[in-house]
Design a protein around this motif. Structure first.
Motif, mmCIF file in Angstrom:
data_model
loop_
_atom_site.group_PDB
_atom_site.id
_atom_site.type_symbol
_atom_site.label_atom_id
_atom_site.label_comp_id
_atom_site.label_asym_id
_atom_site.label_seq_id
_atom_site.Cartn_x
_atom_site.Cartn_y
_atom_site.Cartn_z
ATOM 1 N N TRP A 101 0.843 -1.212 0.000
ATOM 2 C CA TRP A 101 0.000 0.000 0.000
ATOM 3 C C TRP A 101 0.870 1.251 0.000
ATOM 4 N N ARG B 67 2.638 1.743 -3.328
ATOM 5 C CA ARG B 67 1.662 2.135 -4.347
ATOM 6 C C ARG B 67 1.319 3.621 -4.266
ATOM 7 N N ASN B 68 1.421 4.170 -3.061
ATOM 8 C CA ASN B 68 0.995 5.555 -2.839
ATOM 9 C C ASN B 68 2.151 6.535 -2.656
ATOM 10 N N LYS C 277 -5.548 3.103 6.632
ATOM 11 C CA LYS C 277 -5.832 3.218 5.188
ATOM 12 C C LYS C 277 -7.130 3.987 4.940
ATOM 13 N N LYS D 142 -7.321 7.736 3.051
ATOM 14 C CA LYS D 142 -8.067 7.772 1.777
ATOM 15 C C LYS D 142 -7.158 7.687 0.552
ATOM 16 N N LEU D 143 -6.198 6.762 0.600
ATOM 17 C CA LEU D 143 -5.327 6.526 -0.529
ATOM 18 C C LEU D 143 -5.732 5.233 -1.218
ATOM 19 N N SER D 144 -5.157 4.946 -2.351
ATOM 20 C CA SER D 144 -5.575 3.786 -3.145
ATOM 21 C C SER D 144 -5.106 2.473 -2.546
#
Length: 231
Positions: free
Chosen positions: A80, A83-84, A225, A229-231
């Motif tokens: 995660w 990815r962000n 997470k 509020k991230l992907s």
């Protein structure tokens, strides 16, 4: 019960709920602390004497938590973060010398903390499931705090980091010591409770209550997470 009211010590029973955190990914780092091969290694129980088997059994809940919860969820948290665009950093206990003469006093004293982990040996490496990728940074320490025994503070400063998300072991030792150091240096700190473990669940939960709200905010990975509020 959410992270805003959970894991509170006596001191914070009546404190107001904290606001949601708003961490910019570019100002945030995920720090994985001391999840090393030495702590996951186990002997064959059948080769142990009665005292050894009793010790083996006492540590089984820790190993179950590590293998079933902490390592899988930390691996997911790393994915995660990557990815962000959140920096992923790692700390490990290891000495520069084979005989450990460069270790801190606490790692030379008799007992469980007497750690001889030369930097190039298998035992001192981060477990494969959580290994650094690409040019991700790993710092090596002979102290509990990842800031005290390394140049991590300078690294975080140079990276423009203001917020540090902590995972790893042991909650009541190196994690807590690192969290306190980060807080004293005015970083905003989150401890991800289901990505950490202590020798017992009782020690884990006790330490979370001690450090929560003064040195850090304690929350689960799913709460972190959802909040960011991230992907």
């Amino acid at each position: 019960m959410s992270w805003k009211t959970r894991n509170r010590s006596f001191y914070y029973q009546g404190a107001p709920e904290p606001d949601d955190l708003a961490f910019a990914p570019s100002e945030t780092a995920l720090l994985v602390i001391d999840v090393q091969n030495t702590y996951l290694a186990r002997p064959d129980r059948t080769t142990l004497d009665a005292a050894g088997q009793a010790a083996y059994d006492a540590w089984t809940p820790f190993h179950d938590r590590m293998n079933k919860i902490v390592i899988p969820r930390t691996a997911d948290l790393l994915a995660w973060a990557r990815r962000n665009g959140i920096e992923c950093l790692f700390a490990r206990i290891a000495c520069q010398t084979k005989d450990g003469r460069d270790r801190s006093l606490s790692q030379k004293m008799p007992g469980w903390n007497n750690l001889l982990l030369p930097k190039d040996e298998h035992a001192s490496q981060i477990v494969p499931q959580l290994a650094a990728k690409g040019d991700e940074i790993t710092v090596t320490k002979t102290t509990d705090s990842a800031l005290t025994g390394t140049n991590l503070r300078l690294i975080l400063h140079n990276l423009g980091i203001k917020n540090v998300i902590c995972a790893g072991i042991f909650t009541d030792q190196c994690v807590a010591s690192t969290v306190r150091s980060l807080a004293d240096e005015s970083f905003q700190v989150v401890v991800v409770e289901d990505c950490c473990a202590a020798g017992t669940d009782a020690l884990h939960e006790q330490e979370l209550a001690i450090i929560n709200m003064i040195y850090c905010h304690v929350m689960r990975a799913d709460e972190l997470k959802a909040m960011l509020k991230l992907s």
